[in-house]
Motif scaffolding. Structure first.
Motif, PDB file in Angstrom:
ATOM      1  N   ALA A 179       0.831  -1.207   0.000  1.00 17.76           N
ATOM      2  CA  ALA A 179       0.000   0.000   0.000  1.00 17.76           C
ATOM      3  C   ALA A 179       0.868   1.262   0.000  1.00 17.76           C
ATOM      4  CB  ALA A 179      -0.951  -0.003   1.191  1.00 17.76           C
ATOM      5  N   GLY A 180       1.988   1.195  -0.702  1.00 17.76           N
ATOM      6  CA  GLY A 180       2.870   2.344  -0.830  1.00 17.76           C
ATOM      7  C   GLY A 180       3.859   2.529   0.291  1.00 17.76           C
ATOM      8  N   ASN A 181       3.806   1.690   1.330  1.00 21.22           N
ATOM      9  CA  ASN A 181       4.702   1.811   2.481  1.00 21.22           C
ATOM     10  C   ASN A 181       5.727   0.687   2.491  1.00 21.22           C
ATOM     11  OD1 ASN A 181       3.602   4.138   3.562  1.00 21.22           O
ATOM     12  ND2 ASN A 181       2.203   3.039   4.923  1.00 21.22           N
ATOM     13  N   ALA A 182       6.944   1.016   2.907  1.00 19.82           N
ATOM     14  CA  ALA A 182       7.973   0.017   3.137  1.00 19.82           C
ATOM     15  C   ALA A 182       7.902  -0.447   4.587  1.00 19.82           C
ATOM     16  CB  ALA A 182       9.352   0.598   2.845  1.00 19.82           C
ATOM     17  N   PRO A 183       8.271  -1.691   4.862  1.00 17.22           N
ATOM     18  CA  PRO A 183       8.253  -2.156   6.247  1.00 17.22           C
ATOM     19  C   PRO A 183       9.328  -1.519   7.117  1.00 17.22           C
ATOM     20  CG  PRO A 183       8.173  -3.991   4.688  1.00 17.22           C
ATOM     21  CD  PRO A 183       8.545  -2.774   3.907  1.00 17.22           C
ATOM     22  N   SER A 184      10.403  -0.983   6.520  1.00 19.33           N
ATOM     23  CA  SER A 184      11.529  -0.438   7.277  1.00 19.33           C
ATOM     24  C   SER A 184      12.304   0.513   6.384  1.00 19.33           C
ATOM     25  CB  SER A 184      12.446  -1.573   7.757  1.00 19.33           C
ATOM     26  OG  SER A 184      13.601  -1.072   8.399  1.00 19.33           O
ATOM     27  N   ASP A 185      13.284   1.216   6.979  1.00 17.17           N
ATOM     28  CA  ASP A 185      14.190   2.027   6.154  1.00 17.17           C
ATOM     29  C   ASP A 185      15.347   1.191   5.617  1.00 17.17           C
ATOM     30  OD1 ASP A 185      15.450   1.738   8.654  1.00 17.17           O
ATOM     31  OD2 ASP A 185      16.417   3.701   8.524  1.00 17.17           O
ATOM     32  N   HIS A 186      15.438  -0.076   6.025  1.00 16.81           N
ATOM     33  CA  HIS A 186      16.361  -1.049   5.442  1.00 16.81           C
ATOM     34  C   HIS A 186      15.574  -1.987   4.542  1.00 16.81           C
ATOM     35  CE1 HIS A 186      20.026  -0.687   8.173  1.00 16.81           C
ATOM     36  NE2 HIS A 186      19.149   0.140   8.724  1.00 16.81           N
ATOM     37  N   LYS A 187      16.283  -2.624   3.608  1.00 20.43           N
ATOM     38  CA  LYS A 187      15.695  -3.702   2.818  1.00 20.43           C
ATOM     39  C   LYS A 187      16.131  -5.028   3.427  1.00 20.43           C
ATOM     40  CE  LYS A 187      15.879  -0.966  -1.407  1.00 20.43           C
ATOM     41  NZ  LYS A 187      16.408  -0.860  -2.786  1.00 20.43           N
ATOM     42  N   PRO A 188      15.240  -6.008   3.443  1.00 16.14           N
ATOM     43  CA  PRO A 188      15.650  -7.329   3.929  1.00 16.14           C
ATOM     44  C   PRO A 188      16.556  -8.010   2.916  1.00 16.14           C
ATOM     45  CG  PRO A 188      13.361  -7.366   3.195  1.00 16.14           C
ATOM     46  CD  PRO A 188      13.817  -5.960   3.072  1.00 16.14           C
ATOM     47  N   VAL A 189      17.427  -8.867   3.432  1.00 19.14           N
ATOM     48  CA  VAL A 189      18.260  -9.728   2.591  1.00 19.14           C
ATOM     49  C   VAL A 189      17.798 -11.164   2.811  1.00 19.14           C
ATOM     50  CG1 VAL A 189      20.607 -10.519   2.076  1.00 19.14           C
ATOM     51  CG2 VAL A 189      20.201  -8.137   2.761  1.00 19.14           C
ATOM     52  N   ALA A 190      17.585 -11.882   1.718  1.00 23.84           N
ATOM     53  CA  ALA A 190      17.164 -13.278   1.791  1.00 23.84           C
ATOM     54  C   ALA A 190      18.151 -14.128   1.004  1.00 23.84           C
ATOM     55  CB  ALA A 190      15.757 -13.456   1.240  1.00 23.84           C
ATOM     56  N   ALA A 191      18.446 -15.311   1.513  1.00 25.39           N
ATOM     57  CA  ALA A 191      19.369 -16.226   0.832  1.00 25.39           C
ATOM     58  C   ALA A 191      18.920 -17.655   1.067  1.00 25.39           C
ATOM     59  CB  ALA A 191      20.801 -16.028   1.323  1.00 25.39           C
ATOM     60  N   THR A 192      19.235 -18.504   0.100  1.00 22.23           N
ATOM     61  CA  THR A 192      18.925 -19.927   0.185  1.00 22.23           C
ATOM     62  C   THR A 192      20.213 -20.709   0.382  1.00 22.23           C
ATOM     63  OG1 THR A 192      17.031 -19.625  -1.280  1.00 22.23           O
ATOM     64  CG2 THR A 192      17.844 -21.873  -1.010  1.00 22.23           C
ATOM     65  N   PHE A 193      20.177 -21.646   1.322  1.00 26.18           N
ATOM     66  CA  PHE A 193      21.352 -22.442   1.661  1.00 26.18           C
ATOM     67  C   PHE A 193      21.005 -23.924   1.660  1.00 26.18           C
ATOM     68  CE2 PHE A 193      22.085 -18.344   3.648  1.00 26.18           C
ATOM     69  CZ  PHE A 193      23.408 -18.079   3.335  1.00 26.18           C
ATOM     70  N   THR A 194      22.031 -24.750   1.487  1.00 28.92           N
ATOM     71  CA  THR A 194      21.887 -26.191   1.612  1.00 28.92           C
ATOM     72  C   THR A 194      22.892 -26.714   2.615  1.00 28.92           C
ATOM     73  OG1 THR A 194      21.065 -26.499  -0.642  1.00 28.92           O
ATOM     74  CG2 THR A 194      22.047 -28.421   0.439  1.00 28.92           C
ATOM     75  N   LEU A 195      22.388 -27.499   3.570  1.00 28.56           N
ATOM     76  CA  LEU A 195      23.230 -28.228   4.505  1.00 28.56           C
ATOM     77  C   LEU A 195      23.444 -29.650   3.968  1.00 28.56           C
ATOM     78  CD1 LEU A 195      21.692 -27.303   7.965  1.00 28.56           C
ATOM     79  CD2 LEU A 195      24.031 -26.806   7.250  1.00 28.56           C
ATOM     80  N   PRO A 196      24.677 -30.132   3.901  1.00 33.61           N
ATOM     81  CA  PRO A 196      24.888 -31.519   3.490  1.00 33.61           C
ATOM     82  C   PRO A 196      24.481 -32.471   4.605  1.00 33.61           C
ATOM     83  CG  PRO A 196      26.960 -30.546   4.135  1.00 33.61           C
ATOM     84  CD  PRO A 196      25.940 -29.440   4.195  1.00 33.61           C
ATOM     85  N   SER A 197      24.304 -33.726   4.256  1.00 34.46           N
ATOM     86  CA  SER A 197      23.999 -34.728   5.274  1.00 34.46           C
ATOM     87  C   SER A 197      25.247 -35.021   6.100  1.00 34.46           C
ATOM     88  CB  SER A 197      23.515 -36.022   4.615  1.00 34.46           C
ATOM     89  OG  SER A 197      24.584 -36.658   3.935  1.00 34.46           O
ATOM     90  N   THR A 198      25.043 -35.623   7.228  1.00 37.17           N
ATOM     91  CA  THR A 198      26.174 -35.943   8.105  1.00 37.17           C
ATOM     92  C   THR A 198      27.071 -37.011   7.497  1.00 37.17           C
ATOM     93  OG1 THR A 198      24.775 -37.546   9.264  1.00 37.17           O
ATOM     94  CG2 THR A 198      24.929 -35.334  10.199  1.00 37.17           C
ATOM     95  N   THR A 199      26.578 -37.719   6.484  1.00 40.27           N
ATOM     96  CA  THR A 199      27.391 -38.767   5.850  1.00 40.27           C
ATOM     97  C   THR A 199      28.032 -38.317   4.545  1.00 40.27           C
ATOM     98  OG1 THR A 199      25.423 -39.621   4.737  1.00 40.27           O
ATOM     99  CG2 THR A 199      26.014 -40.607   6.856  1.00 40.27           C
TER     100      THR A 199
END
Length: 264
Positions: A243-263
């Motif tokens: 609705a024309g408003n930002a949630p903050s004066d910063h922008k969020p940063v999003a990233a996708t990660f993968t954890l390997p299995s323990t084996t």
């Protein structure tokens, strides 16, 4: 993808304290309702904004603790169907703000045999702090060094994510890089887009900051760093208005990660 590995989305967000919070609440709620991350780290959190995040992320848990910084500085959320909390804590790393710390949790993925990880956040001291203006010494470099030392002790060789409003564009970043951390853009051969300030902010009429008539320069100061057995898959500075408003004066940063299995 490796057999038994585990992929998830992380977001870090500076929620701008109580500034114009009444006008921003609907946008904060909409952001997390539309783009809920699996892991969320916040800075400049306040009890009221924490309640808004809780409402928008009903399937997530966070740290509940009597230490006031978990409600007045930072907190960490995780999707309950994906992660179990193992332990959590804070560490004083020299940040000059009331109840400011390195905040961290150790999480165990619930799916398969993926490795555990440490998820952490901090908000390094603003360059306009009175002490820094008095002696003209960069406070954030030493704070970044203490963060690296603390996470060496907390995470060791485990997968580790460190999210931060670093309030700087130089030496503190180099300290983290030399400490083995790689930001989510460098890991993909990219540079980060601007994360601060957001424009336009229709409810803000002042020019400059309270210390100068100059407007804040565009810069990347919000980061997701990783170290250890974890792979970066994607990274984004999120553009979001409601609705024309930002949630903050910063922008969020999003990233996708993968954890390997323990084996693996």
């Amino acid at each position: 993808m490796l057999t038994g590995s585990f992929t998830f989305v992380v977001m870090t967000y500076n929620l701008w304290g109580d500034a114009h919070l009444e006008q921003r609440e609907p946008a904060i709620r909409d952001l997390f309702s539309i783009r809920p991350p699996d892991l969320l780290a916040t800075q400049e959190l306040r009890p009221r904004s924490r309640a808004v995040v809780d409402e928008a992320l009903p399937g997530h848990a966070r740290v509940h603790d009597d230490f006031p910084g978990w409600g007045t500085q930072s907190n960490l959320w995780w999707r309950q169907e994906l992660f179990d909390l193992v332990e959590y804590g804070t560490r004083d790393v020299g940040i000059l703000d009331t109840d400011a710390r390195l905040f961290w949790v150790r999480l165990r993925p619930r799916a398969g045999d993926a490795r555990p990880l440490v998820f952490s956040t901090a908000h390094l001291t603003w360059p306009g702090h009175a002490q820094e203006r008095a002696d003209r010494r960069n406070l954030r470099t030493g704070q970044a060094e203490q963060v690296v030392t603390a996470l060496d002790e907390i995470a060791g060789d485990e997968a580790c994510l460190f999210t931060v409003d670093i309030n700087d564009i130089g030496q503190p970043l180099w300290v983290l890089g030399n400490g083995g951390f790689l930001d989510s853009f460098s890991a993909l051969g990219r540079t980060s887009p601007v994360t601060h300030p957001v424009a336009p902010l229709p409810f803000v009429t002042d020019r400059g900051t309270r210390l100068s008539p100059l407007g804040s320069p565009s810069k990347a100061i919000d980061w997701i760093f990783s170290r250890g057995p974890i792979a970066t898959r994607a990274s984004e500075v999120v553009e979001f208005f409601s609705a024309g408003n930002a949630p903050s004066d910063h922008k969020p940063v999003a990233a996708t990660f993968t954890l390997p299995s323990t084996t693996a």
